[in-house]
Motif scaffolding. Sequence first.
Motif, PDB file in Angstrom:
ATOM      1  N   ALA A  40      19.373  47.535  29.453  1.00  0.00           N
ATOM      2  CA  ALA A  40      20.689  46.893  29.533  1.00  0.00           C
ATOM      3  C   ALA A  40      20.766  45.982  30.750  1.00  0.00           C
ATOM      4  O   ALA A  40      19.870  45.946  31.593  1.00  0.00           O
ATOM      5  CB  ALA A  40      21.789  47.949  29.583  1.00  0.00           C
ATOM      6  N   GLU A 141      24.956  51.514  31.840  1.00  0.00           N
ATOM      7  CA  GLU A 141      24.566  50.348  31.058  1.00  0.00           C
ATOM      8  C   GLU A 141      23.392  50.653  30.134  1.00  0.00           C
ATOM      9  O   GLU A 141      23.347  50.185  28.999  1.00  0.00           O
ATOM     10  CB  GLU A 141      24.218  49.185  31.982  1.00  0.00           C
ATOM     11  N   ASP A 142      22.436  51.452  30.609  1.00  0.00           N
ATOM     12  CA  ASP A 142      21.233  51.716  29.825  1.00  0.00           C
ATOM     13  C   ASP A 142      21.311  53.068  29.118  1.00  0.00           C
ATOM     14  O   ASP A 142      21.370  53.143  27.894  1.00  0.00           O
ATOM     15  CB  ASP A 142      19.999  51.654  30.730  1.00  0.00           C
ATOM     16  N   GLY A 145      24.116  53.434  26.742  1.00  0.00           N
ATOM     17  CA  GLY A 145      23.919  52.896  25.402  1.00  0.00           C
ATOM     18  C   GLY A 145      23.310  53.919  24.467  1.00  0.00           C
ATOM     19  O   GLY A 145      23.706  54.036  23.300  1.00  0.00           O
ATOM     20  N   ASP A 148      25.981  56.389  23.600  1.00  0.00           N
ATOM     21  CA  ASP A 148      26.911  55.826  22.620  1.00  0.00           C
ATOM     22  C   ASP A 148      26.347  55.903  21.209  1.00  0.00           C
ATOM     23  O   ASP A 148      27.058  56.272  20.261  1.00  0.00           O
ATOM     24  CB  ASP A 148      27.212  54.373  22.986  1.00  0.00           C
ATOM     25  N   GLU A 149      25.060  55.570  21.048  1.00  0.00           N
ATOM     26  CA  GLU A 149      24.453  55.629  19.722  1.00  0.00           C
ATOM     27  C   GLU A 149      24.450  57.056  19.180  1.00  0.00           C
ATOM     28  O   GLU A 149      24.713  57.282  17.990  1.00  0.00           O
ATOM     29  CB  GLU A 149      23.031  55.072  19.790  1.00  0.00           C
ATOM     30  N   ALA A 168      30.353  52.703  28.413  1.00  0.00           N
ATOM     31  CA  ALA A 168      29.085  52.824  27.693  1.00  0.00           C
ATOM     32  C   ALA A 168      29.141  52.190  26.302  1.00  0.00           C
ATOM     33  O   ALA A 168      28.261  51.388  25.954  1.00  0.00           O
ATOM     34  CB  ALA A 168      28.670  54.293  27.616  1.00  0.00           C
ATOM     35  N   PRO A 169      30.122  52.512  25.462  1.00  0.00           N
ATOM     36  CA  PRO A 169      30.182  51.852  24.150  1.00  0.00           C
ATOM     37  C   PRO A 169      30.365  50.340  24.263  1.00  0.00           C
ATOM     38  O   PRO A 169      29.816  49.584  23.463  1.00  0.00           O
ATOM     39  CB  PRO A 169      31.393  52.507  23.480  1.00  0.00           C
ATOM     40  N   ASN A 172      27.056  48.748  25.184  1.00  0.00           N
ATOM     41  CA  ASN A 172      26.114  48.885  24.078  1.00  0.00           C
ATOM     42  C   ASN A 172      26.395  47.837  23.008  1.00  0.00           C
ATOM     43  O   ASN A 172      25.468  47.245  22.433  1.00  0.00           O
ATOM     44  CB  ASN A 172      26.208  50.288  23.481  1.00  0.00           C
ATOM     45  N   GLU A 173      27.662  47.576  22.740  1.00  0.00           N
ATOM     46  CA  GLU A 173      28.005  46.543  21.767  1.00  0.00           C
ATOM     47  C   GLU A 173      27.698  45.149  22.305  1.00  0.00           C
ATOM     48  O   GLU A 173      27.317  44.252  21.535  1.00  0.00           O
ATOM     49  CB  GLU A 173      29.479  46.666  21.380  1.00  0.00           C
ATOM     50  N   ASN A 175      25.169  44.492  24.273  1.00  0.00           N
ATOM     51  CA  ASN A 175      23.719  44.363  24.106  1.00  0.00           C
ATOM     52  C   ASN A 175      23.364  43.999  22.667  1.00  0.00           C
ATOM     53  O   ASN A 175      22.504  43.141  22.419  1.00  0.00           O
ATOM     54  CB  ASN A 175      23.029  45.670  24.493  1.00  0.00           C
ATOM     55  N   ASP A 176      23.993  44.663  21.711  1.00  0.00           N
ATOM     56  CA  ASP A 176      23.734  44.349  20.305  1.00  0.00           C
ATOM     57  C   ASP A 176      24.142  42.913  19.985  1.00  0.00           C
ATOM     58  O   ASP A 176      23.450  42.212  19.238  1.00  0.00           O
ATOM     59  CB  ASP A 176      24.492  45.322  19.395  1.00  0.00           C
TER      60      ASP A 176
END
Length: 710
Positions: A40, A141-142, A145, A148-149, A168-169, A172-173, A175-176
Amino acid sequence: MLERIARLTWHHPRKILLATLAFVAVAGFFGHDVEHHLKAAGFTDPSSESEVAGDVLGGALGFSAQPGLVVLVRAADGGRLDVTDPGVWAEVARLATELRGSAYVGHVVDPLADPVAGAALVARDGRSLALTAQLTSSDLEDKGGLADESVRERVTSEKLDVSYGGYAPSFNEVNDQTRRDLSKAELIAFPLLAILLLLVFRSVVAAAVPLLIGVISIVGTLFALRIMASLVDTSLFALNIATALSLGLAVDYALLLVSRHREEAARSGFTYDAHLTVVRTAGRTALFSGLTVAGAMAALMVMPQRFLYSVGAAGAMVGVFSALIAILVAPALLAVLGPKINALSLRRGPAVSDSSSRWLRLARWVMKRPVLVAVTTSAALLALAAPLFATHLTGPSAQAVPPGQQSYAANAYLQDHYGREVTEGVSLTVHGKVSDDDLVALHDRITAVAGVDRVGPFQRAGSDVAYTTAALDAPALSDEGQAAVRGVRALADPSGAELLVAGNTASFLDEKESLGRNAVLAVGLILLLTLVLLFLLTGSVLLPLKTLLMNTMTLAATLGILVTVFEKRFAVGLLDYPGPYRVEVTSLVFLFAVTFALATDYAVLVMARIKELRDSGMSNEDAVAEGMGRTGRIISAAALMIAVVFAAFAVSPVFFMKQIAVGMALGVIIDATVVRALLVPSLMRLLGDANWWAPAPLRRFHDRFGIREG
């Protein structure tokens, strides 16, 4: 070296192309999934107070003090959530159990099972409740993620409406979204580049060469990032930025070589002498330009933030690699093609390789009135830069999530219906031996700080660690919120224990302090490298200093426009930009490096040709005018190409990526038009022969070590 490259690419071009094909196959195989090996963003300094506080408390508790993830629970029909219903109790308890079993989740607060600890987790209107998860890692951040998944997979319900918010969520979004943005930007950039190259070369074959070089450079960049990721933690955001730089620089350098090749071929035919001249002149310029970009970007590697050192290292690799690919592959292609470089011609009017009488006339017009042009242009650039001095900065937070993402709606709901301690709490950690009475006294002093709304009671996490959470009156990244945290940090604990402050506000303050402290070295390195490299190219003391001045004006004007657009909300509708209406602080440091690198890049393209003409015996004024005339079209085309590439990445809905993309495109356009067309000829006319002055010792040094043809 360049003569050897010329001989190699002339006598063995097919071998070079076959080797390049083999490299592309290997690089594509290993680099195609590089995004899965990147981490991240990485905006934090590991040595900052907020990070230390997280490590201290995490070591004592086994999990972070602040919720890294919030599960928002609402009634399935959108109505009131009946917390007295046994079915709701049972379903919430099941969700809490699943949340506790998720990856990296260390502690969960269920407000129905623990109404004291979860007093703030039932919405005031009774329509929802929140389950908070504190993670076992402070790296939200890392590792956040991954948490969150896991949570999204486990914590689901057919009876209640469940959504996910928090830091975190959100990241993660982001990053996606970043991964999707890369594909979208490439789909936009490549067709536009193909059209522009066709327009400037007016030949399908000639236009295809820079585009092919760009593709090879991108594949090599992915491979380089894959290697880098196996050696050091590398930010995901380096992927998009490095890809944009790689494509833009490779196309620019190939454009330079192809245009000079057509110019020499028109003069001397498709001969070895013409080929040698191309490699020794345009090849030298491309290689030197790549080194200047690499040097400026490499300076970011001194920064402790993963985001910055990653893009710095990636940018340095891209600068060198793009230039090497251009001076090896482009000449080999040109040698194989020969006269076919002009095949499938659509030529109607002058091509980019033709000298421009308009640029020549403009240069002479400027040099007839240099003082007026220099003063007027400088005043205009300074006026554009003026908003920069009254800017308000922001940092990475849940605000980075673009509208339309699931966590965007969840975060907005949490902010509207819950206290700030749920989403923007300030973590307070006391490290050291301290009595209960001292903790109570410290609690009261913190509560009295202006801007602090409320403070929870201190709890023990061990014999020498105590912690609590405070809520602020104002949003986390607001000026008022920052002032409140500064006030808390200014408190001295009379017991001698250490008071550590963490949370989003504290992290932002630490980020600004770290950037300011470490940027001094990075900026110094960029300036030093620019001076040294330009001296080695020109043999002049004044031209490098003049370039630094013009680069600074380009940068200031670029950042001023960025503030006008993204903070003052000028024309933000055209960019589909919903906020936040502040400039992201890390972007300023990055844009300094990349704008300086690209501005120096274009200075090299102009200065190399002017010096070539000056060395051939022309006067200073004639060399400047002819140099402008001969490079006008090609540098304008190159600037347009790289600006298109950067602008394509501005389609990203992630706010700081959009700011970076727009900033890079603006910097290129300002430097390649206003600065190059007006400031360069006016200042060179004013300096006259002093442009080429250097003290005798430095002249001797340049005679021995300077960069020359061959």
